[in-house]
Design a protein around this motif. Structure first.
Motif, mmCIF file in Angstrom:
data_model
loop_
_atom_site.group_PDB
_atom_site.id
_atom_site.type_symbol
_atom_site.label_atom_id
_atom_site.label_comp_id
_atom_site.label_asym_id
_atom_site.label_seq_id
_atom_site.Cartn_x
_atom_site.Cartn_y
_atom_site.Cartn_z
ATOM 1 N N GLU A 158 -18.090 6.026 11.513
ATOM 2 C CA GLU A 158 -19.139 5.021 11.377
ATOM 3 C C GLU A 158 -18.692 3.818 10.532
ATOM 4 O OE1 GLU A 158 -22.123 4.953 12.795
ATOM 5 O OE2 GLU A 158 -21.776 6.833 13.853
ATOM 6 N N LYS A 159 -18.009 4.073 9.427
ATOM 7 C CA LYS A 159 -17.698 2.997 8.485
ATOM 8 C C LYS A 159 -16.320 2.399 8.672
ATOM 9 C CE LYS A 159 -20.837 4.555 4.848
ATOM 10 N NZ LYS A 159 -21.657 3.325 4.848
ATOM 11 N N GLY A 160 -15.439 3.085 9.396
ATOM 12 C CA GLY A 160 -14.085 2.580 9.546
ATOM 13 C C GLY A 160 -13.239 2.873 8.322
ATOM 14 N N LEU A 161 -12.047 2.265 8.283
ATOM 15 C CA LEU A 161 -11.109 2.539 7.194
ATOM 16 C C LEU A 161 -10.956 1.394 6.206
ATOM 17 C CD1 LEU A 161 -8.222 4.329 9.140
ATOM 18 C CD2 LEU A 161 -10.008 5.373 7.755
ATOM 19 N N ALA A 162 -11.165 0.169 6.649
ATOM 20 C CA ALA A 162 -10.933 -0.981 5.766
ATOM 21 C C ALA A 162 -11.780 -0.906 4.500
ATOM 22 C CB ALA A 162 -11.200 -2.282 6.513
ATOM 23 N N VAL A 163 -13.029 -0.465 4.637
ATOM 24 C CA VAL A 163 -13.903 -0.394 3.467
ATOM 25 C C VAL A 163 -13.360 0.587 2.437
ATOM 26 C CG1 VAL A 163 -15.359 1.396 4.541
ATOM 27 C CG2 VAL A 163 -16.276 -0.031 2.712
ATOM 28 N N PHE A 164 -12.732 1.661 2.889
ATOM 29 C CA PHE A 164 -12.183 2.645 1.953
ATOM 30 C C PHE A 164 -10.840 2.187 1.393
ATOM 31 C CE2 PHE A 164 -14.948 5.145 4.817
ATOM 32 C CZ PHE A 164 -15.895 5.489 3.863
ATOM 33 N N LEU A 165 -10.128 1.373 2.151
ATOM 34 C CA LEU A 165 -8.897 0.802 1.621
ATOM 35 C C LEU A 165 -9.231 -0.120 0.447
ATOM 36 C CD1 LEU A 165 -5.838 0.523 1.949
ATOM 37 C CD2 LEU A 165 -6.249 -1.402 3.491
ATOM 38 N N ARG A 166 -10.305 -0.884 0.584
ATOM 39 C CA ARG A 166 -10.726 -1.762 -0.516
ATOM 40 C C ARG A 166 -11.174 -0.932 -1.720
ATOM 41 N NH1 ARG A 166 -14.263 -3.697 3.511
ATOM 42 N NH2 ARG A 166 -13.232 -5.154 4.939
ATOM 43 N N ARG A 167 -11.967 0.092 -1.463
ATOM 44 C CA ARG A 167 -12.471 0.923 -2.565
ATOM 45 C C ARG A 167 -11.355 1.682 -3.273
ATOM 46 N NH1 ARG A 167 -17.826 3.880 -0.010
ATOM 47 N NH2 ARG A 167 -18.904 1.980 0.687
ATOM 48 N N ALA A 168 -10.291 1.949 -2.545
ATOM 49 C CA ALA A 168 -9.195 2.717 -3.133
ATOM 50 C C ALA A 168 -8.498 1.954 -4.247
ATOM 51 C CB ALA A 168 -8.185 3.096 -2.047
ATOM 52 N N GLY A 169 -8.693 0.649 -4.276
ATOM 53 C CA GLY A 169 -8.109 -0.146 -5.350
ATOM 54 C C GLY A 169 -6.615 -0.364 -5.222
ATOM 55 N N VAL A 170 -6.058 -0.145 -4.025
ATOM 56 C CA VAL A 170 -4.625 -0.359 -3.827
ATOM 57 C C VAL A 170 -4.369 -1.815 -3.447
ATOM 58 C CG1 VAL A 170 -4.245 2.025 -3.135
ATOM 59 C CG2 VAL A 170 -4.763 0.311 -1.398
ATOM 60 N N GLU A 171 -3.165 -2.268 -3.684
ATOM 61 C CA GLU A 171 -2.795 -3.642 -3.392
ATOM 62 C C GLU A 171 -2.581 -3.823 -1.891
ATOM 63 O OE1 GLU A 171 -1.768 -7.631 -4.364
ATOM 64 O OE2 GLU A 171 -2.674 -6.028 -5.553
ATOM 65 N N LEU A 172 -3.273 -4.785 -1.317
ATOM 66 C CA LEU A 172 -3.083 -5.095 0.097
ATOM 67 C C LEU A 172 -1.847 -5.970 0.264
ATOM 68 C CD1 LEU A 172 -6.707 -5.953 1.356
ATOM 69 C CD2 LEU A 172 -5.569 -3.730 1.230
ATOM 70 N N THR A 173 -1.217 -5.875 1.411
ATOM 71 C CA THR A 173 -0.099 -6.761 1.707
ATOM 72 C C THR A 173 -0.648 -8.138 2.067
ATOM 73 O OG1 THR A 173 -0.106 -6.223 4.062
ATOM 74 C CG2 THR A 173 1.205 -4.791 2.614
ATOM 75 N N PRO A 174 0.179 -9.171 2.035
ATOM 76 C CA PRO A 174 -0.300 -10.504 2.406
ATOM 77 C C PRO A 174 -0.971 -10.556 3.775
ATOM 78 C CG PRO A 174 1.818 -10.696 1.325
ATOM 79 C CD PRO A 174 1.568 -9.228 1.512
ATOM 80 N N ILE A 175 -0.358 -9.929 4.780
ATOM 81 C CA ILE A 175 -0.943 -9.960 6.120
ATOM 82 C C ILE A 175 -2.268 -9.214 6.147
ATOM 83 C CG2 ILE A 175 0.266 -7.893 6.948
ATOM 84 C CD1 ILE A 175 -0.423 -11.060 9.011
ATOM 85 N N GLU A 176 -2.395 -8.159 5.329
ATOM 86 C CA GLU A 176 -3.661 -7.423 5.268
ATOM 87 C C GLU A 176 -4.747 -8.238 4.590
ATOM 88 O OE1 GLU A 176 -2.141 -2.770 5.203
ATOM 89 O OE2 GLU A 176 -2.364 -3.874 3.314
ATOM 90 N N ARG A 177 -4.392 -8.941 3.527
ATOM 91 C CA ARG A 177 -5.391 -9.780 2.861
ATOM 92 C C ARG A 177 -5.894 -10.870 3.802
ATOM 93 N NH1 ARG A 177 -2.123 -8.985 -1.872
ATOM 94 N NH2 ARG A 177 -0.871 -10.841 -1.395
ATOM 95 N N LEU A 178 -4.976 -11.453 4.559
ATOM 96 C CA LEU A 178 -5.376 -12.512 5.488
ATOM 97 C C LEU A 178 -6.203 -11.951 6.637
ATOM 98 C CD1 LEU A 178 -2.085 -14.618 5.606
ATOM 99 C CD2 LEU A 178 -4.184 -15.080 4.331
ATOM 100 N N THR A 179 -5.839 -10.778 7.101
ATOM 101 C CA THR A 179 -6.617 -10.140 8.169
ATOM 102 C C THR A 179 -8.020 -9.825 7.677
ATOM 103 O OG1 THR A 179 -4.615 -9.144 9.104
ATOM 104 C CG2 THR A 179 -6.724 -8.176 9.752
#
Length: 249
Positions: A158-179
């Motif tokens: 239902e919620k997908g994965l991006a929301v949990f990637l943000r909550r995990a507090g890990v550093e996103l890569t540049p392409i991920e931040r832009l996406t």
């Protein structure tokens, strides 16, 4: 057929051998235990995560074939391992889709994913943090280990994965931040549910078109230049080869 003599003691002796053989941790529930069901009058070995059912069955039968005859084997999956399985299934390129075109994640799929995998573990800190965020969401305020396998799978579905990637507090890569900032449908769906990033050209073009892009976004876009150059060189080579083929024909 008469029951084997001293079955309880013999089964527990095998349990000790199994726990030593596979270095199973008591605190996490991995250790094998022998249990007897009075109503059904049957013995079983049960454990969480750890080795596969086939590994334990083979080792137990090798240790004492007589006493393990008819023994049941039950490997449970911890919430963490279920969440890890849901992540792996969701990001798989071959993931099945539901009627809303989202990756389909079911308890049976998770069970099958881990069926032949001994001691399932996160690939890295990022995956571990995401799994922990999923478990926390599924349990809510109802306490630890409240959520079922179905609840965990539904949370990811239902919620997908991006929301949990943000909550995990890990550093996103540049392409991920832009996406995360610029993806629009259907690319936003692919990012939200499968963590599929934009291409370097898509991300760079999005920042270029945004006259109010923040400095971080501009910096991230500039880091993509090597990938852009490589992609353009490859595309140019393909066009050149096509032109040569057509000329030769």
């Amino acid at each position: 057929m008469a029951a084997p003599k001293n079955r309880s003691a013999r089964l527990n002796r095998i349990v000790n051998e199994l726990n030593t053989k596979y270095a199973l941790d008591w605190a996490s529930g991995e250790r094998v235990s022998a249990d007897y069901d009075d109503a059904r009058r049957e013995w079983s070995y049960g454990w969480t995560d750890g080795p596969t059912v086939e590994q334990v069955r083979r080792a137990a039968r090798k240790a004492d074939r007589e006493v393990t005859e008819g023994l049941l084997y039950r490997r449970e999956l911890s919430q963490k391992t279920v969440a890890l399985g849901a992540i792996r299934l969701a990001v798989a390129p071959t993931a099945r889709r539901d009627f809303r075109d989202r990756p389909s994640v079911t308890p049976s799929d998770v069970e099958e994913l881990w069926r032949t995998v001994s001691k399932p573990r996160p690939r890295d800190d990022r995956e571990q943090a995401m799994a922990a965020a999923i478990v926390a969401e599924a349990n809510g305020d109802r306490g630890l280990n409240w959520a079922s396998v179905y609840d965990l799978c539904r949370t990811v579905q239902e919620k997908g994965l991006a929301v949990f990637l943000r909550r995990a507090g890990v550093e996103l890569t540049p392409i991920e931040r832009l996406t995360d900032r610029y993806a629009s449908s259907p690319a936003s769906l692919a990012w939200s549910h499968q963590l599929t990033p934009l291409t370097a050209l898509e991300a760079f073009s999005a920042v270029q078109a945004d006259t109010e892009a923040k400095p971080q976004a501009v910096t991230d876009a500039l880091t993509l230049l090597p990938d852009l150059h490589a992609a353009l060189d490859e595309a140019a080579a393909e066009l050149q080869a096509r032109l040569q083929d057509e000329t030769a024909a």
